[in-house]
Design a protein around this motif. Structure first.
Motif, PDB file in Angstrom:
ATOM      1  N   SER A 125       0.832  -1.209   0.000  1.00 53.18           N
ATOM      2  CA  SER A 125       0.000   0.000   0.000  1.00 53.18           C
ATOM      3  C   SER A 125       0.865   1.256   0.000  1.00 53.18           C
ATOM      4  O   SER A 125       0.536   2.261  -0.655  1.00 53.18           O
ATOM      5  N   GLU A 126       1.976   1.222   0.716  1.00 48.50           N
ATOM      6  CA  GLU A 126       2.873   2.377   0.759  1.00 48.50           C
ATOM      7  C   GLU A 126       3.571   2.573  -0.581  1.00 48.50           C
ATOM      8  O   GLU A 126       3.746   3.712  -1.040  1.00 48.50           O
ATOM      9  N   ARG A 129       1.229   4.345  -2.876  1.00 46.01           N
ATOM     10  CA  ARG A 129       1.071   5.765  -2.550  1.00 46.01           C
ATOM     11  C   ARG A 129       2.316   6.563  -2.921  1.00 46.01           C
ATOM     12  O   ARG A 129       2.223   7.688  -3.424  1.00 46.01           O
ATOM     13  N   ALA A 173       0.894   6.916   5.457  1.00 47.18           N
ATOM     14  CA  ALA A 173       0.357   7.665   4.322  1.00 47.18           C
ATOM     15  C   ALA A 173       0.887   9.091   4.393  1.00 47.18           C
ATOM     16  O   ALA A 173       0.517   9.855   5.291  1.00 47.18           O
TER      17      ALA A 173
END
Length: 212
Positions: A125-126, A129, A173
């Motif tokens: 997920s990082e 992003r 995030a």
């Protein structure tokens, strides 16, 4: 630079070089007696910064020795964090209170991470992003910024829990506005941290301050 990331009540000091007046207590000197000159300089100057920040709180100079997992042993009822990288040293401290239970800071050179490091420390997920942020703001080294944020998160986490936090146990995030949010994926302990970041003078810095 670092003071721009910290709330009222947190004192800080920084140095962009190694002043000759920086000295160590004998107990500190013993820890770096056989260290390289570069290691001695960063160790000494970051403690000068810490003592200057502590003085703003009215705390007398004391030896600042590493404790469990290398975390600094601060004076009673003081929380804080130290960081150093090429050309920069800084420390941030506060009286422990419901408004400031823990502090974590980190500084890094503003350049890309070595090949393979991002993939080793970032969650899927990082990575997604970071790729999106790099398209929107390509002048920022988002990979290094993510790494720094994880360092600050760990430095704020460990004094609260006395447990290790792996790179894959914080989902961070980053935001274009200069803030970030970290969701902690293990317990017991805090479930979330909020932090801030900036890029200036060829450096980047991140900071986390945790309150009740």
């Amino acid at each position: 630079m670092i003071e721009r990331l910290l709330p009222p009540g947190v004192a800080s000091a920084e140095a962009y070089g190694d002043p000759p007046e920086a000295l160590l207590f004998p107990a500190e000197e013993a820890l770096v007696r056989r260290a390289s000159e570069g290691r001695r300089r960063e160790f000494t100057t970051v403690r000068l910064c810490a003592r200057r920040a502590l003085a703003e709180l009215g705390v007398a100079p004391v030896p600042l020795l590493p404790g469990e997992r290398g975390a600094p042993r601060w004076p009673e009822r003081v929380v804080g964090s130290m960081t150093h990288c090429d050309g920069y040293r800084a420390a941030a401290v506060a009286r422990r209170s419901p408004e400031v239970l823990s502090v974590g800071i980190d500084a890094e050179p503003h350049r890309a991470l070595p090949p393979g490091v991002l993939e080793a420390v970032a969650l899927p997920s990082e990575l997604r992003r970071v790729e999106g942020l790099a398209r929107r703001a390509p002048r920022v080294h988002w990979d290094r910024l993510l790494f720094s944020a994880k360092e600050s998160v760990y430095k704020a986490w460990f004094p609260l829990t006395r447990t290790r936090l792996g790179f894959d146990e914080a989902d961070i995030a980053l935001d274009l506005s200069g803030s970030f949010r970290a969701v902690l994926l293990r317990g017991p302990g805090p479930s979330e941290f909020a932090g801030r970041w900036l890029v200036a003078d060829g450096l980047l810095a991140t900071a986390v301050t945790y309150r009740a």
